[in-house]
Design an enzyme around this catalytic site. Structure first.
Site, mmCIF file in Angstrom:
data_model
loop_
_atom_site.group_PDB
_atom_site.id
_atom_site.type_symbol
_atom_site.label_atom_id
_atom_site.label_comp_id
_atom_site.label_asym_id
_atom_site.label_seq_id
_atom_site.Cartn_x
_atom_site.Cartn_y
_atom_site.Cartn_z
ATOM 1 N N TRP A 21 1.569 9.192 3.780
ATOM 2 C CA TRP A 21 -0.095 9.310 2.487
ATOM 3 C C TRP A 21 -1.263 8.278 3.097
ATOM 4 O O TRP A 21 -1.780 8.433 2.654
ATOM 5 C CB TRP A 21 0.706 8.848 1.100
ATOM 6 C CG TRP A 21 -0.280 9.414 -0.116
ATOM 7 C CD1 TRP A 21 -1.044 9.676 0.267
ATOM 8 C CD2 TRP A 21 0.204 8.761 -1.067
ATOM 9 N NE1 TRP A 21 -1.407 9.627 -0.835
ATOM 10 C CE2 TRP A 21 -0.994 9.247 -2.360
ATOM 11 C CE3 TRP A 21 1.648 8.471 -2.065
ATOM 12 C CZ2 TRP A 21 -0.566 9.394 -2.817
ATOM 13 C CZ3 TRP A 21 1.384 8.814 -3.194
ATOM 14 C CH2 TRP A 21 0.650 9.177 -3.611
ATOM 15 N N TYR A 57 -2.748 14.635 1.283
ATOM 16 C CA TYR A 57 -3.413 13.164 1.924
ATOM 17 C C TYR A 57 -4.806 13.419 2.586
ATOM 18 O O TYR A 57 -4.235 13.099 3.199
ATOM 19 C CB TYR A 57 -2.660 13.100 2.871
ATOM 20 C CG TYR A 57 -0.842 13.299 1.832
ATOM 21 C CD1 TYR A 57 -0.555 12.919 0.756
ATOM 22 C CD2 TYR A 57 0.453 12.477 2.994
ATOM 23 C CE1 TYR A 57 0.326 13.330 -0.361
ATOM 24 C CE2 TYR A 57 2.137 12.438 1.989
ATOM 25 C CZ TYR A 57 1.528 12.704 0.223
ATOM 26 O OH TYR A 57 2.673 12.495 -0.081
ATOM 27 N N GLN A 176 13.308 16.553 -2.276
ATOM 28 C CA GLN A 176 12.538 14.967 -2.155
ATOM 29 C C GLN A 176 11.809 14.998 -3.425
ATOM 30 O O GLN A 176 11.054 15.482 -4.106
ATOM 31 C CB GLN A 176 11.162 15.358 -1.456
ATOM 32 C CG GLN A 176 10.279 13.760 -0.448
ATOM 33 C CD GLN A 176 9.429 13.919 0.114
ATOM 34 O OE1 GLN A 176 8.741 13.042 -0.076
ATOM 35 N NE2 GLN A 176 9.588 15.226 1.466
ATOM 36 N N TYR A 204 10.895 9.119 -1.755
ATOM 37 C CA TYR A 204 10.051 8.345 -0.923
ATOM 38 C C TYR A 204 9.720 7.419 -1.984
ATOM 39 O O TYR A 204 10.580 7.443 -3.575
ATOM 40 C CB TYR A 204 8.888 9.965 -1.264
ATOM 41 C CG TYR A 204 8.302 10.577 -2.495
ATOM 42 C CD1 TYR A 204 6.829 10.229 -2.967
ATOM 43 C CD2 TYR A 204 8.896 11.554 -3.027
ATOM 44 C CE1 TYR A 204 7.146 10.144 -4.996
ATOM 45 C CE2 TYR A 204 7.887 12.005 -4.392
ATOM 46 C CZ TYR A 204 7.172 11.678 -5.150
ATOM 47 O OH TYR A 204 6.744 12.144 -6.233
ATOM 48 N N LYS A 215 4.829 -8.590 -2.563
ATOM 49 C CA LYS A 215 3.827 -9.242 -2.240
ATOM 50 C C LYS A 215 2.543 -9.609 -3.349
ATOM 51 O O LYS A 215 2.105 -9.539 -3.304
ATOM 52 C CB LYS A 215 3.263 -7.806 -0.960
ATOM 53 C CG LYS A 215 2.446 -6.819 -1.729
ATOM 54 C CD LYS A 215 2.021 -5.717 -0.592
ATOM 55 C CE LYS A 215 2.008 -4.273 -1.142
ATOM 56 N NZ LYS A 215 1.039 -3.542 -0.028
ATOM 57 N N GLN A 287 4.463 -3.732 9.190
ATOM 58 C CA GLN A 287 5.164 -2.853 7.915
ATOM 59 C C GLN A 287 6.288 -1.945 8.495
ATOM 60 O O GLN A 287 7.302 -1.905 7.941
ATOM 61 C CB GLN A 287 4.264 -2.546 7.578
ATOM 62 C CG GLN A 287 3.167 -3.254 6.321
ATOM 63 C CD GLN A 287 2.295 -2.832 5.553
ATOM 64 O OE1 GLN A 287 1.897 -1.380 5.840
ATOM 65 N NE2 GLN A 287 1.313 -3.276 4.885
#
Length: 319
Positions: A21, A57, A176, A204, A215, A287
């Site tokens: 995405w 996306y 999903q 997801y 964070k 990441q």
């Protein structure tokens, strides 16, 4: 990296899938094409063989980026994309799962992805209006399998009733849905049904769009253009503060386990064998490597149960 069978298909995706995405750039802050391409290449080097995207996306941009980077290794990866969420000239989205639209979309996705087949083609959202009969949607997908343009059919954001209806027309190999420590309603019906039917379950938003990375803090304010501020109630003002309190406690558990918060959150999902692949997004190599490191160790039963108890009082299901 370990692989798990995807439902009753012949696909064996890596247990961590790459969620593309953010590769579409829109709504995810600063995303550099060169950097995201490096992330995708590194994902393949790390053993990720499953790549999930959608035309929506970045209005096709994510598919183009994946198509460019994965072309040299196409035969070694599983590409999943979606159909049914379209946009107009003003960038406004709507759902269209008609035969004509699916036929148009699959051709455009094949072109952007630089491939002649799609391993897993998913209906992005069910039709809320009911204008398009479910038979029309899934008979069209059946025909695309016959034509060799797609190889397997999946659904995204379907509830169990909608999934059952789709199964009456097509062989559905995957479901999903959002699933993470904060969003756990799938445990009541969708996940048990998928397990019973041997349908691959693909979570997801495993990190609750960053909330489970540690964070964010009480002072965090997302820009209005951020997709989380626009679409995810977990980031609404009052709920966000409550969630930060829970994350602080979770951070203490992660420290005791001596693993980063994000790895613990992903490992908590992988503990369940009925999950085929966890879709995790990444904008940087750092990441990405944090995500993939979650596959190199396993939570104890005691730790898994403790973490589950911490979050079970405040779960919510958001799509």
């Amino acid at each position: 990296m370990d692989k798990r069978k995807l439902g009753n298909s012949e696909l064996y995706p890596s247990v961590i899938g790459f969620g593309a995405w953010a590769a579409g750039k829109a709504g995810w802050g600063e995303v550099d094409d060169n950097e995201i391409e490096a992330v995708i290449r590194r994902a393949y080097e790390q053993g990720i063989t499953f790549y999930d995207t959608a035309p929506s996306y970045g209005l096709g941009h994510s598919e183009k980026v994946l198509g460019k980077v994965l072309q040299p290794v196409r035969e070694h990866v599983i590409i999943a994309t979606k159909a049914g969420l379209i946009w107009n000239d003003q960038g406004q989205f709507s759902i269209n799962v008609s035969k004509a639209n699916i036929i148009r979309e699959v051709e455009e996705s094949l072109r952007r992805l630089n491939t002649d087949y799609i391993d897993l083609y998913q209906v992005h959202f069910p039709d809320p209006s009911g204008k398009t009969p479910i038979e029309e949607t899934f008979e069209t997908l059946n025909q695309l399998i016959v034509e060799g343009k797609i190889r397997n059919i999946g659904v995204s954001n379907f509830n169990v009733q909608q999934l059952v209806a789709a199964q009456s027309v097509s062989n559905i190999v995957s479901l999903q849905l959002p699933y993470n420590l904060f969003q756990r309603d799938v445990e009541h019906a969708a996940l048990p049904y998928a397990k019973q039917q041997k349908i691959g379950f693909i979570p997801y938003s495993p990190l609750a769009q960053g909330l489970l990375t540690g964070k964010f803090n009480y002072l965090t304010r997302l820009p209005k253009t951020d997709v989380r501020a626009q679409l995810n109630p977990l980031f609404s003002d009052k709920q966000f503060i409550k969630n930060i309190v829970i994350v602080e406690t979770f951070t203490g558990i992660a420290r005791a386990i001596e693993k980063p918060l994000s790895q613990v959150a992903i490992n908590w999902l992988l503990y369940k064998q009925e999950i085929s692949s966890v879709i995790a997004g990444a904008k940087t190599v750092k990441q990405l490597e944090e995500n993939t490191a979650a596959t190199k160790w396993r939570l104890s039963r005691e730790d898994h149960e403790q973490i589950s108890r911490l979050f079970e009082t405040d779960s919510s299901y958001v799509i």
